[in-house]
Scaffold this motif. Structure first.
Motif, PDB file in Angstrom:
ATOM      1  N   GLU A  20      14.731  64.240  14.755  1.00 39.47           N
ATOM      2  CA  GLU A  20      13.164  64.158  14.623  1.00 39.47           C
ATOM      3  C   GLU A  20      12.372  65.045  15.477  1.00 39.47           C
ATOM      4  O   GLU A  20      11.687  65.625  15.163  1.00 39.47           O
ATOM      5  N   ARG A  21      13.026  64.755  16.829  1.00 40.80           N
ATOM      6  CA  ARG A  21      11.712  65.261  17.674  1.00 40.80           C
ATOM      7  C   ARG A  21      11.836  67.299  17.666  1.00 40.80           C
ATOM      8  O   ARG A  21      10.972  68.093  17.505  1.00 40.80           O
ATOM      9  N   ALA A  22      13.098  67.747  17.289  1.00 44.96           N
ATOM     10  CA  ALA A  22      13.614  68.956  16.775  1.00 44.96           C
ATOM     11  C   ALA A  22      12.530  69.313  15.642  1.00 44.96           C
ATOM     12  O   ALA A  22      12.082  70.594  15.867  1.00 44.96           O
ATOM     13  N   GLN A  23      12.662  68.700  14.749  1.00 46.34           N
ATOM     14  CA  GLN A  23      12.522  69.023  13.179  1.00 46.34           C
ATOM     15  C   GLN A  23      10.512  69.128  13.901  1.00 46.34           C
ATOM     16  O   GLN A  23       9.532  69.685  13.163  1.00 46.34           O
ATOM     17  N   THR A  24      10.194  68.340  14.173  1.00 50.09           N
ATOM     18  CA  THR A  24       8.919  67.946  14.551  1.00 50.09           C
ATOM     19  C   THR A  24       8.365  69.077  15.272  1.00 50.09           C
ATOM     20  O   THR A  24       7.396  69.902  14.713  1.00 50.09           O
ATOM     21  N   ARG A  25       8.878  70.223  15.920  1.00 52.19           N
ATOM     22  CA  ARG A  25       8.344  71.531  16.794  1.00 52.19           C
ATOM     23  C   ARG A  25       8.916  72.149  16.142  1.00 52.19           C
ATOM     24  O   ARG A  25       7.867  73.522  15.832  1.00 52.19           O
ATOM     25  N   PHE A  26       9.847  72.676  15.169  1.00 54.83           N
ATOM     26  CA  PHE A  26      10.445  73.735  13.759  1.00 54.83           C
ATOM     27  C   PHE A  26       8.775  73.270  12.655  1.00 54.83           C
ATOM     28  O   PHE A  26       8.123  74.481  12.642  1.00 54.83           O
ATOM     29  N   THR A  27       8.329  72.555  12.964  1.00 59.05           N
ATOM     30  CA  THR A  27       6.821  72.626  12.234  1.00 59.05           C
ATOM     31  C   THR A  27       6.029  72.579  12.741  1.00 59.05           C
ATOM     32  O   THR A  27       4.552  73.216  12.481  1.00 59.05           O
ATOM     33  N   LYS A  28       5.733  72.622  14.509  1.00 58.53           N
ATOM     34  CA  LYS A  28       4.035  72.665  14.835  1.00 58.53           C
ATOM     35  C   LYS A  28       4.582  74.293  15.414  1.00 58.53           C
ATOM     36  O   LYS A  28       3.890  75.123  15.125  1.00 58.53           O
TER      37      LYS A  28
ATOM     38  N   TYR B 251      15.677  76.686  10.503  1.00 58.17           N
ATOM     39  CA  TYR B 251      16.454  75.587  10.918  1.00 58.17           C
ATOM     40  C   TYR B 251      15.561  74.094  10.134  1.00 58.17           C
ATOM     41  O   TYR B 251      15.278  72.963   9.814  1.00 58.17           O
ATOM     42  N   ARG B 252      14.095  74.448   9.264  1.00 51.73           N
ATOM     43  CA  ARG B 252      13.635  73.576   8.539  1.00 51.73           C
ATOM     44  C   ARG B 252      14.132  72.846   7.570  1.00 51.73           C
ATOM     45  O   ARG B 252      14.630  71.947   6.798  1.00 51.73           O
TER      46      ARG B 252
ATOM     47  N   GLU C 273       8.865  77.144  22.831  1.00 51.00           N
ATOM     48  CA  GLU C 273       8.523  76.136  21.893  1.00 51.00           C
ATOM     49  C   GLU C 273      10.266  76.014  20.501  1.00 51.00           C
ATOM     50  O   GLU C 273      10.883  75.261  20.623  1.00 51.00           O
ATOM     51  N   ALA C 274      10.333  77.269  20.078  1.00 46.97           N
ATOM     52  CA  ALA C 274      11.577  77.233  19.621  1.00 46.97           C
ATOM     53  C   ALA C 274      13.439  77.306  20.563  1.00 46.97           C
ATOM     54  O   ALA C 274      14.434  76.404  20.413  1.00 46.97           O
ATOM     55  N   VAL C 275      12.477  77.712  21.929  1.00 45.32           N
ATOM     56  CA  VAL C 275      14.057  77.513  22.347  1.00 45.32           C
ATOM     57  C   VAL C 275      14.151  75.772  22.408  1.00 45.32           C
ATOM     58  O   VAL C 275      15.517  75.436  22.458  1.00 45.32           O
ATOM     59  N   ILE C 276      13.570  74.947  23.237  1.00 43.11           N
ATOM     60  CA  ILE C 276      13.841  73.550  22.958  1.00 43.11           C
ATOM     61  C   ILE C 276      13.915  72.901  21.689  1.00 43.11           C
ATOM     62  O   ILE C 276      14.342  72.431  21.970  1.00 43.11           O
ATOM     63  N   ALA C 277      12.900  73.280  20.530  1.00 39.02           N
ATOM     64  CA  ALA C 277      13.591  72.807  19.734  1.00 39.02           C
ATOM     65  C   ALA C 277      15.029  73.424  19.249  1.00 39.02           C
ATOM     66  O   ALA C 277      16.002  72.235  18.686  1.00 39.02           O
ATOM     67  N   GLN C 278      14.682  74.596  19.230  1.00 44.97           N
ATOM     68  CA  GLN C 278      16.598  75.021  19.062  1.00 44.97           C
ATOM     69  C   GLN C 278      18.077  73.974  19.777  1.00 44.97           C
ATOM     70  O   GLN C 278      18.469  73.684  19.085  1.00 44.97           O
ATOM     71  N   ILE C 279      17.717  73.597  20.863  1.00 42.35           N
ATOM     72  CA  ILE C 279      18.747  72.856  21.618  1.00 42.35           C
ATOM     73  C   ILE C 279      18.437  71.516  21.069  1.00 42.35           C
ATOM     74  O   ILE C 279      19.742  71.270  21.543  1.00 42.35           O
TER      75      ILE C 279
END
Length: 571
Positions: free
Chosen positions: A321-329, A364-365, A227-233
């Motif tokens: 927004e998509r990245a921040q949603t993943r960080f929260t997840k 990142y959050r 999840e972190a790999v996707i969110a960071q990119i």
């Protein structure tokens, strides 16, 4: 590196020969006797022969060459290779085993011969040959217990040799063996491949596919990592401008000292004047206050060009927004997982990857709030100057009214600045608390990054105040100086607070010898804010000054920091 466990059963594996349309029983027993003599010698028993294994190998070779079409010819070659290996004649052993593979493709000994040869090639660092033999063994005997570890070794060797295509093929074959009977193990191997991918596009697609197929089957920690790999990119891609340590921010700050070019230009001007090519303007101190005021030029900003000016850029809303949603997840998964996140102690790299993914999400959050914080604009119409109270009979009503208006502007400006300071200090405190939480992850890289961010929270605010743009309504020198001095006073404790954060960052990086880009920037900024932090006294570095014992006309004992008064009388 995974290693195929040796499948050699030892002495029991060699076959005592029996004659069947081949060598006589007596010849076979004689050859076998050499092996037994070698074995007894190796065990220190009576009747041993130090050359027993070598004689065993040559005796079996001689029998094989005499009876190449015997129904036990493959056994003769096998025994010869075993004895050669026991005698330490590994080149001879390899030759015999390779002959076995070529001469007897359907022999019962083929499976062991392939894997034994692969082990020998691995032992002598012929990794390409070893990988090929492991691959051949796994392909010919896919249901054998040795097939999976053989593919694992072949995968690692191909990877080390830079043959990514073959490595991926081995990985896929390995996964097919384990996907159903051990999905957790298969997931672990599948996820290991993502580290070999170079482009963000490939890494992101691979992580998404992993989550789709395996989810948490490979462990909750690996799911968090994916999840972190996707969110960071996504987070990095959401900014169209060059990133400032992953912040969508531009920083303009000139060096506090003249650049080499500026020094060269200054030297050129001095040399030109000395050569008489330019006239030096006569200058004398202003004779009157009026003249001094006339030479003053209204600055555009308080302070100087060494104070940073931060510009926040808008990110692409959907991607951010998509990245921040993943960080929260990610953070939710960590909280809910708790004790379910079990990582073996013998796998520190896996534990570090999880800690880094968790810490990254925290940083990142908080960065989203930091970018908004950096974009907070100061009140634009402040004026902290009020002229002296007009007194005396000659003061006009207009002068008194102008004075009262100036006092009202000053008081309102102070209240407005106070509200701004209160709001921004509150938000800055929340940011520092968010970054402080990163320490609990035990991720050194992101702890240093968070310390750098904490310093930025304070330093950026201090520089915003000390280098604030001068409002257009301030025209006189007194107004500008009152404005800049008031803001300078507020900025000092903020800069000190930033320096403390950079001290922590540099000290931790030095302690662990871990200098990521954020730590390097901490070091650079701390050198500007506290130039002598961490510098050892000269005596500690070089020792007491002086001549070596017995050398020189005199011996200097002490180099004091305060020079002696040359006019003082000598004792």
């Amino acid at each position: 590196m995974g290693v195929v466990a040796s499948l050699r059963p030892g002495e029991a594996r060699a076959q005592e020969p029996s004659s069947a349309e081949g060598p006589t029983q007596e010849a076979l027993r004689e050859a076998w006797g050499h092996r037994e003599a070698g074995r007894r010698h190796s065990l220190g028993e009576e009747g041993g022969d130090p050359e027993g294994f070598e004689r065993c190998a040559e005796a079996h070779v001689a029998l094989y060459e005499a009876y190449p079409d015997s129904d036990r010819a493959d056994m003769l070659l096998w025994n010869a290779a075993e004895c050669a290996g026991a005698a330490g004649l590994h080149a001879r052993e390899v030759e015999l085993r390779e002959r076995m593979l070529e001469r007897f493709p359907t022999s019962d000994y083929r499976r062991d011969t392939l894997f034994y040869l692969a082990e020998i090639m691995q032992a002598v660092a012929k990794f390409e040959d070893s990988a090929a033999l492991y691959e051949q063994g796994a392909a010919e005997f896919p249901k054998d217990l040795a097939a999976a570890p053989a593919l694992n070794n072949a995968y690692l060797f191909r990877l080390g040799l830079g043959d990514e295509e073959a490595a991926k093929a081995n990985l896929d074959a390995w996964v097919r063996l384990y996907k159903r009977k051990d999905p957790k193990r298969a997931a672990a191997m599948v996820w290991s491949w993502q580290a070999q991918l170079e482009s963000d596009r490939k890494r992101r697609a691979y992580a998404e596919k992993y989550l789709e197929v395996y989810g948490s089957k490979g462990g909750l920690d690996r799911r968090v990592h994916a999840e972190a790999v996707i969110a960071q990119i996504d987070w990095r891609s959401s900014c169209s401008e060059p990133l400032l340590l992953d912040l969508c921010v531009t920083l303009r700050r000139k060096a506090p000292h003249p650049s080499a070019r500026a020094l060269e230009e200054a030297q050129a001007r001095v040399e030109a004047r000395a050569a008489g090519k330019t006239r030096r303007r006569d200058w004398s101190p202003p004779a009157t206050a009026a003249l001094a005021e006339s030479t003053w030029r209204r600055p555009k900003r308080c302070g100087d060009a060494s104070l940073g000016v931060y510009t926040r850029h808008k990110r692409k809303a959907r991607l951010a927004e998509r990245a921040q949603t993943r960080f929260t997840k990610i953070l939710k998964l960590v909280r809910q997982g708790g004790r379910k996140i079990e990582i073996p102690a013998e796998d520190p790299r896996r534990a570090q990857a999880f800690a880094d993914a968790w810490a990254m999400a925290l940083v990142y959050r908080a960065d989203a709030a930091l970018e908004d914080y950096l974009a907070m604009a100061m009140p634009s119409a402040l004026d902290f100057h009020a002229p002296a109270r007009p007194e005396g009979d000659g003061v006009s009503k207009a002068d008194r009214e102008a004075y009262r208006a100036a006092v009202r502007r000053r008081d309102e400006s102070q209240r407005e600045l106070g509200r701004f300071l209160e709001d921004k200090l509150r938000r800055g405190g929340e940011l520092r608390e968010a970054y402080a939480e990163v320490r609990s992850t035990r991720s050194l890289e992101w702890t240093l990054t968070a310390a750098h961010r904490s310093g930025m929270v304070s330093l950026s605010f201090g520089e915003q105040l000390a280098g604030a743009a001068v409002p257009r309504g301030l025209r006189s020198r007194d107004q500008v100086e009152s404005y800049c001095e008031a803001l300078q006073d507020v900025s000092v404790p903020l800069v000190e607070q930033a320096a403390d954060a950079y001290v922590y960052c540099v000290d931790r990086a030095t302690q662990y010898q871990y200098f990521v880009p954020a730590a390097r920037d901490c070091e650079r900024l701390l050198a500007q804010l506290r130039p002598f932090h961490g510098m050892s006294p000269i005596v500690e570095l070089l020792g007491e000054p002086g001549y070596p014992p017995g050398e020189g006309p005199t011996r200097l004992q002490v180099a004091g920091l305060i020079a002696e008064d040359p006019t003082a009388p000598k004792e």
